[in-house]
Scaffold this motif. Structure first.
Motif, PDB file in Angstrom:
ATOM      1  N   MET C  41      53.789 -75.178  36.520  1.00 12.57           N
ATOM      2  CA  MET C  41      54.894 -75.472  37.479  1.00 12.57           C
ATOM      3  C   MET C  41      55.052 -76.880  37.790  1.00 12.57           C
ATOM      4  O   MET C  41      54.156 -77.400  38.719  1.00 12.57           O
ATOM      5  CB  MET C  41      54.758 -74.500  38.716  1.00 12.57           C
ATOM      6  CG  MET C  41      55.919 -74.765  39.652  1.00 12.57           C
ATOM      7  SD  MET C  41      57.334 -74.054  39.110  1.00 12.57           S
ATOM      8  CE  MET C  41      57.035 -72.352  39.334  1.00 12.57           C
ATOM      9  N   HIS C  42      56.029 -77.499  37.471  1.00 12.24           N
ATOM     10  CA  HIS C  42      56.116 -78.978  37.816  1.00 12.24           C
ATOM     11  C   HIS C  42      56.184 -79.162  39.303  1.00 12.24           C
ATOM     12  O   HIS C  42      57.070 -78.287  40.050  1.00 12.24           O
ATOM     13  CB  HIS C  42      57.394 -79.632  37.448  1.00 12.24           C
ATOM     14  CG  HIS C  42      57.612 -80.966  37.597  1.00 12.24           C
ATOM     15  ND1 HIS C  42      56.990 -82.096  37.115  1.00 12.24           N
ATOM     16  CD2 HIS C  42      58.690 -81.431  38.350  1.00 12.24           C
ATOM     17  CE1 HIS C  42      57.399 -82.937  37.751  1.00 12.24           C
ATOM     18  NE2 HIS C  42      58.656 -82.807  38.431  1.00 12.24           N
ATOM     19  N   THR C  43      55.647 -80.030  39.991  1.00  7.36           N
ATOM     20  CA  THR C  43      55.780 -80.330  41.281  1.00  7.36           C
ATOM     21  C   THR C  43      56.499 -81.843  41.263  1.00  7.36           C
ATOM     22  O   THR C  43      55.809 -82.679  40.924  1.00  7.36           O
ATOM     23  CB  THR C  43      54.544 -80.239  42.276  1.00  7.36           C
ATOM     24  OG1 THR C  43      55.074 -80.534  43.655  1.00  7.36           O
ATOM     25  CG2 THR C  43      53.555 -81.044  41.686  1.00  7.36           C
ATOM     26  N   ALA C  44      57.657 -82.093  42.011  1.00  9.73           N
ATOM     27  CA  ALA C  44      58.244 -83.256  41.995  1.00  9.73           C
ATOM     28  C   ALA C  44      57.942 -83.925  43.421  1.00  9.73           C
ATOM     29  O   ALA C  44      57.963 -85.250  43.584  1.00  9.73           O
ATOM     30  CB  ALA C  44      59.947 -83.019  42.020  1.00  9.73           C
ATOM     31  N   VAL C  45      57.075 -83.297  44.123  1.00  6.06           N
ATOM     32  CA  VAL C  45      56.582 -83.857  45.552  1.00  6.06           C
ATOM     33  C   VAL C  45      55.291 -83.689  45.765  1.00  6.06           C
ATOM     34  O   VAL C  45      54.659 -82.446  46.329  1.00  6.06           O
ATOM     35  CB  VAL C  45      57.509 -83.289  46.523  1.00  6.06           C
ATOM     36  CG1 VAL C  45      57.183 -84.123  47.795  1.00  6.06           C
ATOM     37  CG2 VAL C  45      59.005 -83.292  46.514  1.00  6.06           C
ATOM     38  N   PRO C  46      54.187 -84.013  44.877  1.00 12.78           N
ATOM     39  CA  PRO C  46      52.770 -83.763  44.774  1.00 12.78           C
ATOM     40  C   PRO C  46      52.018 -84.039  46.062  1.00 12.78           C
ATOM     41  O   PRO C  46      51.067 -83.420  46.025  1.00 12.78           O
ATOM     42  CB  PRO C  46      52.201 -84.281  43.348  1.00 12.78           C
ATOM     43  CG  PRO C  46      53.290 -85.375  43.234  1.00 12.78           C
ATOM     44  CD  PRO C  46      54.420 -85.084  43.734  1.00 12.78           C
ATOM     45  N   GLU C  47      52.649 -84.914  46.604  1.00 10.80           N
ATOM     46  CA  GLU C  47      51.688 -85.494  47.941  1.00 10.80           C
ATOM     47  C   GLU C  47      50.571 -85.977  47.436  1.00 10.80           C
ATOM     48  O   GLU C  47      49.271 -86.039  48.104  1.00 10.80           O
ATOM     49  CB  GLU C  47      51.589 -84.557  48.965  1.00 10.80           C
ATOM     50  CG  GLU C  47      53.189 -84.152  49.757  1.00 10.80           C
ATOM     51  CD  GLU C  47      53.421 -85.246  50.640  1.00 10.80           C
ATOM     52  OE1 GLU C  47      54.397 -85.739  50.346  1.00 10.80           O
ATOM     53  OE2 GLU C  47      52.988 -84.989  51.930  1.00 10.80           O
ATOM     54  N   LEU C  48      50.290 -86.779  46.028  1.00 11.93           N
ATOM     55  CA  LEU C  48      49.060 -87.027  45.649  1.00 11.93           C
ATOM     56  C   LEU C  48      49.350 -88.368  45.159  1.00 11.93           C
ATOM     57  O   LEU C  48      50.540 -88.886  44.850  1.00 11.93           O
ATOM     58  CB  LEU C  48      48.889 -86.066  44.584  1.00 11.93           C
ATOM     59  CG  LEU C  48      48.294 -85.053  44.647  1.00 11.93           C
ATOM     60  CD1 LEU C  48      47.847 -84.296  43.445  1.00 11.93           C
ATOM     61  CD2 LEU C  48      47.081 -84.918  45.706  1.00 11.93           C
ATOM     62  N   ALA C 326      49.005 -84.645  34.102  1.00 14.07           N
ATOM     63  CA  ALA C 326      49.360 -83.079  34.149  1.00 14.07           C
ATOM     64  C   ALA C 326      48.718 -82.755  35.578  1.00 14.07           C
ATOM     65  O   ALA C 326      49.255 -81.686  36.108  1.00 14.07           O
ATOM     66  CB  ALA C 326      48.630 -82.449  33.189  1.00 14.07           C
ATOM     67  N   LEU C 328      48.500 -84.573  38.330  1.00 13.89           N
ATOM     68  CA  LEU C 328      49.360 -84.957  39.342  1.00 13.89           C
ATOM     69  C   LEU C 328      50.642 -84.179  39.350  1.00 13.89           C
ATOM     70  O   LEU C 328      51.027 -83.873  40.637  1.00 13.89           O
ATOM     71  CB  LEU C 328      49.691 -86.676  38.849  1.00 13.89           C
ATOM     72  CG  LEU C 328      50.909 -87.259  39.888  1.00 13.89           C
ATOM     73  CD1 LEU C 328      50.408 -87.542  41.066  1.00 13.89           C
ATOM     74  CD2 LEU C 328      51.292 -88.426  39.006  1.00 13.89           C
ATOM     75  N   CYS C 329      51.216 -83.969  38.101  1.00 16.33           N
ATOM     76  CA  CYS C 329      52.572 -83.359  38.376  1.00 16.33           C
ATOM     77  C   CYS C 329      52.444 -81.659  38.649  1.00 16.33           C
ATOM     78  O   CYS C 329      53.628 -81.263  38.482  1.00 16.33           O
ATOM     79  CB  CYS C 329      53.403 -83.613  37.039  1.00 16.33           C
ATOM     80  SG  CYS C 329      53.922 -85.395  36.758  1.00 16.33           S
ATOM     81  N   SER C 330      51.153 -81.030  38.654  1.00 15.28           N
ATOM     82  CA  SER C 330      50.976 -79.746  38.936  1.00 15.28           C
ATOM     83  C   SER C 330      50.494 -79.774  40.413  1.00 15.28           C
ATOM     84  O   SER C 330      50.019 -78.827  40.661  1.00 15.28           O
ATOM     85  CB  SER C 330      50.321 -78.806  38.006  1.00 15.28           C
ATOM     86  OG  SER C 330      49.168 -79.597  37.439  1.00 15.28           O
TER      87      SER C 330
END
Ligand SMILES: Cc1cc2nc3c(=O)[nH]c(=O)nc-3n(C[C@H](O)[C@H](O)[C@H](O)COP(=O)(O)O)c2cc1C
Ligand SMILES: Cc1cc2nc3c(=O)[nH]c(=O)nc-3n(C[C@H](O)[C@H](O)[C@H](O)COP(=O)(O)O)c2cc1C
Ligand SMILES: Cc1cc2nc3c(=O)[nH]c(=O)nc-3n(C[C@H](O)[C@H](O)[C@H](O)COP(=O)(O)O)c2cc1C
Ligand SMILES: Cc1cc2nc3c(=O)[nH]c(=O)nc-3n(C[C@H](O)[C@H](O)[C@H](O)COP(=O)(O)O)c2cc1C
Lengths: 346, 346, 346, 346
Positions: C41-48, C326, C328-330
Motif C-alpha cells: 500500500m503506497h503511502t504518500a505521507v510517510p512521515e519519515l 520501498a 519509505l513509500c510503505s
C-alpha cells in the motif's frame, strides 16, 4: 426538394450501413457476449435419437421449425430489397422468423415500400415490422406504427431502442424523455404484439420492467458482443470529433448473456428473443438454456444474403444442425427441455 | 459387392484417422484438460528412496508395473496391424495395459481379424477389446461383443460412447435412445468386465451413475483437452456444411480433470481410467491423485508406434520415470498413497 | 585414478553449472514466485525521512546493514574461486551475508579447499557453509559437516535439499529415506546453527515442521519462480530420455511467496530466509513483509560476479536503494516495521 | 551565480519534463487505473433528453460547466508559458477548472512569475496554485504558499505529495518526517482552501484521514495507471544505478479507482478530485460514479496544448460529449445523479 434530399439521404445511409457492415470490422473490440463463460454439460449417454429431437417452437401463435430469427436489418434501397428477398425466401424454406429493417423511410415515402415487402416470398413465416422507438417523440404514433405493420403484413411490430447510436450521430434524435408513455399508447392501439428491441447494447432489468409495464409483449435483448453500432457510426463519422466520441463507446453495453438474465428477471413471463453476437447454433442453444425462446442473428445473415438465397439456406442449415446436435449432446429433446437445461460456468 | 465396398471404406477410414491424427492439429483449440489447474505440493524431505517407490497397481485381477494404459486406437488395416504390434510388444516389455481400436470391422469381416490380434506379442498384459456402444442400437448384442473379446483374448471389453462424433459425421449412427438397456444386457451376458469409455468429451455424473446401474465395471472418462474427434471429423468432412458444423463443436466437452471427479462422484466404488489429453507422467500422477486408478494415452502412443517399438519403449520409460519422480517429490510411495495425496489449486 | 576422475568430474560439473546458468534460459517457463500477486500500500505521507530509514537486521548474532544474502552457489574450480572472491569482497564492503556452494568436493579433496575460502576478503560478514543434506544418507555425518564449517570459518551450516535435482540426474543420489534422523544428529553435534535450504522448489509446511523438530535453526525456502534446477539439468542431460524427464518438471514446485507462508506456519519462531526468483529490492521487501528476515539471490549475483567486484557492488547498491525506498513509500522505518507491514492482493 | 545556475537548472528540468512526457512512453508498464474493472449499466430507455442533461457542478464556490480539471503541469520556462496560455484560454471558453505546475521556481525567482500567470486569459475559471508539500520541510511555510496563490490569483492551493519521485531522483528532497504538522500550519494560515494531491501513486486511506485532520479541504487522488513519474525520472536518470532504481518502481502505486474509494473512506465529506490515467469522458464519468466530484487529466492536455488552443478546445469538447452521453446512457441527468449511479464489476 427537401423531401427528395431526405429520401436520397435515407437511401445512401441504408447503403452505407450495409457497406460498412460488410466491409469493415464492426465488432466490439473487447466486450464479448458473455456466452463463452457458459458451457453445456456434455452427456455421452443421452438416451435420445437425433432424428427425434424436436427443435420446433411457437411464438405469437405461429410455429417455427427451429428457434431462429433473421434479425431486423434493412430496406429503403434497391440493394436492401434484394437482400430482404433472399432472406425471406430462405426463411420460408426453413420455417424460421424474420424481421425487416426500420421502415421509417417507407412510412414517409411510398416509393420505398416495395423494398420492404417480402410476404409474397414468405407467406407463412412469423414476420416483424420495425420502427425506431424514439420516433414516437418526433411525431410518430399508433398510426405510423399501424402503417408499418400493414405495409408488410407483419405479425408483430418491433420498436427498436438505440439511444447510444442516436447520441453519437451528428444530428441524432436524442430526446428519449417520456418515451414509455408513447410506447404504452402504441401497445394499446396498434393491434399486433409489440416487441421492444435494442440494437446491440442490451436492456437493463429496470428497462425491461418498465417496458413490460408499458405493454410490450416480448423483449429482443440485442445485447453487446456482436455488431457494434457505435463502431458502425465511427466508420460514418463526418469529423474527427464525432469519430473519437463514437470510438470511446466501442466497448459500452450489456453482454448478451447478462441481458437475457436481466430480461427474465425483469419480465419472467415474457418471451425473450436473444440476439447480439450469436455466431453459431451452439450460441443460440446457450441463449435458450439461459431463458430465451428463440435466437436472432443479423450480421452473419447480411453477409449470406448479399451472396445468394443458397448462401442463406446453407447458413440456416448449419445453425439448425448445430442447435439440434447441441440438444442431443446435452440430453434435451425439445426446446422446452433445452430451456430447463442447466449451463455451467468455468 | 456391398460388403466389399464396406470393407474398403472401413480400411480407408481407419487409415484416414491415423493419417489425420499424425499430420493435422487435432487438439482442442482452447479447452484444456483442466489438469493444469492442479498442482502437487512439493516435498523437499520425502523420507523416501526413489528405488523403493512402488508404482504397481492391480486392475481386473492383473498387476501392472505402472498405472498406464495405451488407449484404444486402431485395427482394420495393414498400417493399423503394424501399429498394434509395436504397441503390444512394448506393453508386454513394461507390463502395462493396452486397448485395441473398434473391432466392428473385424466382427463383420473375418479377414480383418488378424489386424487386431496381438496376444502373441503380449501374452501377459491386461488387454481390452473395443466396440462402439451405439452399435447395440444397430443390430449388435452380447454375441458380437463376445466375438470381439474372444478374437483377441481380451480381459475386458470397452464399449465406447461417441455421440458427438457420430452426430457431426455425414451418415453417423445417431440413435442413442434406449442404449442403457442394451448395455445392461451386454454387461450381464458377455462374461468379461465391461468398461464404458468416451472418446474425448467425458461423461457427466449422471451418465456415470446410469452406466454403473447398467452394470459396467469401470469408467474410462476420455475427457476433453487432448485429441478432439470433432476436429478429426472436421478434417474428413466431405462438404463445407459438415466442416462448419464439426468445427463449431471444437471446444465442446468435459475437461478430463472434471470428468474424473464426476466419475468418482457418480460411481465411488468403480475403478476410473483417466484419459483425454494426458501428455506426461505428471499428468497421469495428477489424475490418480484426483481418484483414477490408471491413466491412458492415445495420440502420443500413435506417433511413437508409427515409428518403432523402440520409440514406444522410450515413451513408456519416460512416462514411468515421470510418474515415479512425481510420487517421490510428493511423498507417495505407492499408487494407493498417490490416490490419497491432496492436490492444490492456484 | 578413481579419485582423480571424480575430481575432474566435479570441476567440470561446477563449471558446467556456471556456464549453463550464465548462458541458457533456466527460468521456470510459467511458474512465478507469486510475489507479483502482492502489492505494498503506497503511502504518500510517510512521515519519515529516507535518511533515517534503518535497513539493518540481526541474524545468528551478527548485524547486517541490509537484509540481503548472496545465496550459495559455487566453489570447486578456479572460475568458482574467482567468483567467490568477487562476491566476498562486495559482501564485506556492504555488510551483507553470503553462502558458499556445496563443499562436498573440498571435503573429499583438500586441493579444492582454497576455491571456497573467502574469509580473508570478508572477515566480518555472516558466512554460510553448504552441503547436500542427502549426503547424510551416503556416508556423511557431523564430522564432514564440521569440516565444511571449519574450512571456511563459517557462522552457520546450510544443508540443502534438492530431491528433484537428484531425481532427474542420470546417477542422482535419490535415497532420501530416514534423512530427518541424520539431520537431527548433525544439528545436535555440529556446533553451529544449521539452516535447511531448498534449491528452487520450496518446502511444504510439513517439511518445515519436521525440520524444526530435527533441530534446524532457520529455513531458507529457496522457492520456485527463479532459477529452475530441473532446467539446468535439462541442459546437461546426456540423453533425450533424461532431457524429456527433466523438462516435464520445469514448472514443478512451491512458489517462493507461498513457501514463505508455509515456513512461518510450520515454524513460527524460526527466522526465514527468502530466496528463489527475487530480482530486485522490492521483491526482497515483499518477502520480509510476508514474514522473512532476509532475502537471498543467486542467479543475479552470479552474472555480476562473473564480471567484477564493481558489478557486484553496483547490484548490492541497487538492491539496498530499492529496499529502502520501498520501506519509505510503505511507511516502514525498520525491518521490524516492514515485517509488520500488510501487503494486499489484487 | 548560485541562483542563476539554480534557475537554469529549473528551466531545463521543466523543459525536460515536457519533452519526456511528449516523446517517451511514460505509462505504467502493467498497472492500470482499475477503471476498466467497472462498467456502467446501460439503459436503453433512459427517459431523458440529451439536451437536458446537466453536467455542471460546483466546487469551492465556483460553478463548472463540466466536471473537468486540467491537472497541474507546468510553468517556469517559455515553452511552459505558452502551454499554460493555451490551456487557460480553452478552460475559460468551456468553463472548466485548471491547475498550474509547481510554482517553487517562481517563488524563488520573480522573473519566472509570468510563465505561470494566466488569469488574464481565464478571468472566471476555478484556478489552482501548486507547490510541493515536501518543501514545507525545506524552509517553506504559509508565506511562500500565500505568494504562490497571490501570484496567479488562485482560488485554492494544491500541495502535491511526490515521495517516490523525490526518492528515485539523484538529489531528491526525501525528508517527509513531520510534514503533517507543517501542512496543518498552511491550511490554517494560507487563507484559501488547500488541496492535497499526489502525482501518480495515489493516497492510502490512512493518508487521507491524516490529511483531512491536518485541515485540507479536498483530495486529488492522482492515482496510478496513467503518467508514471518514476518512468519520467527513469528517462532523466544520470547513471545506470539511478535508471535501474527508478525502473524497478515502474508499477508501484495505488490504482486510481482504488484511490478514489480510499479517499471517500478516509474523508467521506471531502470533495474528491479524480486523476491519474483518465483518458476519456467515460473514465471521468466512472470516477464520479465512484464518488469523485470532478476528474482531472494532465498528459492528454499537455499534448493538445503543445499544438494549439484549438486542439485543447477539441479535446475538451470530446470529453464533455463523452461525459454527457455516458450520463444519458446510464440514466443520470445531473452530476449528483451520476454520483449515485451504481457501477458494476465483471
Ligand atoms: C446492416 C444492419 C442493419 C440493421 N438495421 C437495424 C434496424 O433497422 N432496426 C433494428 O432494430 N436493428 C437493426 N440492426 C441491428 C440488428 O437487428 C441486431 O440487433 C444487431 O446487429 C446485433 O446482432 P448481430 O450481432 O447478430 O449483428 C441492424 C444490423 C445490421 C447489421
Ligand atoms: C487414431 C486414433 C483412433 C482412435 N480410435 C478409437 C477407437 O476405435 N475406440 C475408442 O474407444 N477410442 C478411440 N480413440 C480415442 C482414444 O482412445 C482416446 O480416448 C482419445 O484419443 C483421447 O486421448 P488422447 O488425448 O490421449 O489422444 C482413438 C484415438 C486415436 C488418436
Ligand atoms: C550457479 C548456481 C549454483 C548453485 N549451487 C548451489 C549449491 O551448491 N548449494 C545450494 O544450496 N544452492 C545452490 N544454488 C541454488 C541457489 O542458492 C538458489 O537457491 C536458487 O538458485 C534460487 O535462487 P535464484 O532464483 O535467485 O537463483 C545454486 C544456484 C546457482 C545459480
Ligand atoms: C508534464 C507534466 C508535469 C507535471 N507537473 C506537476 C506539478 O508540477 N505538480 C503536480 O502536482 N503534478 C504535476 N504533474 C502530475 C499531474 O498533475 C497528474 O497528477 C499526473 O500526470 C497523472 O495524471 P495523467 O495520467 O492524466 O497524466 C505533471 C504531469 C505532467 C504530465
Amino acid at each position: 426538394m427537401a423531401e427528395v434530399t431526405q429520401e436520397a439521404t435515407t437511401e445512401s445511409r441504408k447503403v452505407d450501413h450495409i457497406r460498412i457492415n460488410l466491409n469493415e470490422n464492426v465488432n466490439f473490440p473487447h466486450l464479448t457476449t458473455g456466452l463463452e463463460r457458459y458451457r453445456f454439460m456434455h452427456t455421452a449417454v443421452p438416451e435420445l435419437d437425433l432424428n427425434e429431437v424436436d427443435s420446433s417452437v411457437s411464438l405469437f401463435g405461429k410455429t417455427l421449425n427451429a428457434p431462429l430469427l433473421i434479425s431486423s436489418m434493412t430496406g429503403g434501397a434497391e440493394l436492401a430489397r434484394r437482400i430482404n428477398q433472399n432472406l425471406a425466401i430462405a426463411a420460408q424454406e426453413h420455417g424460421i422468423a424474420m424481421g425487416l429493417g426500420s421502415q421509417r423511410a417507407a412510412v414517409e415515402d411510398p416509393d420505398l415500400v416495395k423494398t420492404f415487402q417480402v410476404r409474397q416470398y414468405a407467406p407463412d413465416i412469423l414476420l416483424f415490422a420495425n420502427l425506431g422507438a424514439v420516433q414516437l417523440n418526433y411525431g410518430y404514433g399508433p398510426d405510423q406504427c399501424r402503417r408499418a405493420v400493414d405495409m408488410i403484413e407483419a405479425d408483430a411490430l418491433i420498436l427498436h431502442f438505440n439511444v447510444l447510436q442516436e447520441a453519437v450521430q451528428p444530428e441524432g434524435d436524442t430526446n428519449f424523455a417520456g418515451l414509455l408513455k408513447q410506447v404504452e399508447k402504441v401497445t394499446k392501439e396498434v393491434g399486433v404484439p409489440v416487441i421492444a428491441k435494442e440494437v446491440g447494447w442490451g436492456f437493463s432489468e429496470r428497462d425491461v420492467r418498465n417496458l413490460a409495464n408499458a405493454g410490450v409483449a416480448a423483449i429482443d435483448v440485442a445485447g453487446s458482443g456482436g455488431t457494434s453500432w457505435s463502431e458502425v457510426e465511427y466508420h460514418r463519422a463526418p469529423t474527427s470529433f464525432h469519430a473519437k466520441v463514437a470510438r470511446s463507446f466501442a466497448d459500452w453495453g450489456i453482454p448478451t448473456a447478462d441481458a437475457i438474465l436481466y430480461a427474465k428477471a425483469g419480465a419472467p413471463q415474457h418471451p425473450v428473443i436473444a440476439s447480439g453476437g450469436l455466431r453459431d447454433g451452439i450460441d443460440v442453444a446457450k441463449c435458450i438454456a439461459l431463458g430465451a425462446t428463440i435466437g436472432g442473428l443479423a450480421g452473419p445473415f447480411l453477409k449470406a444474403a448479399n451472396e445468394s438465397v443458397e448462401a442463406v439456406n446453407e447458413l440456416i442449415r448449419e445453425l439448425v444442425a448445430q442447435i439440434r446436435i447441441a440438444m442431443l449432446c446435452s440430453g434435451a429433446n425439445s426446446i422446452q427441455a433445452l430451456q430447463e437445461t442447466k449451463l455451467y460456468k468455468d
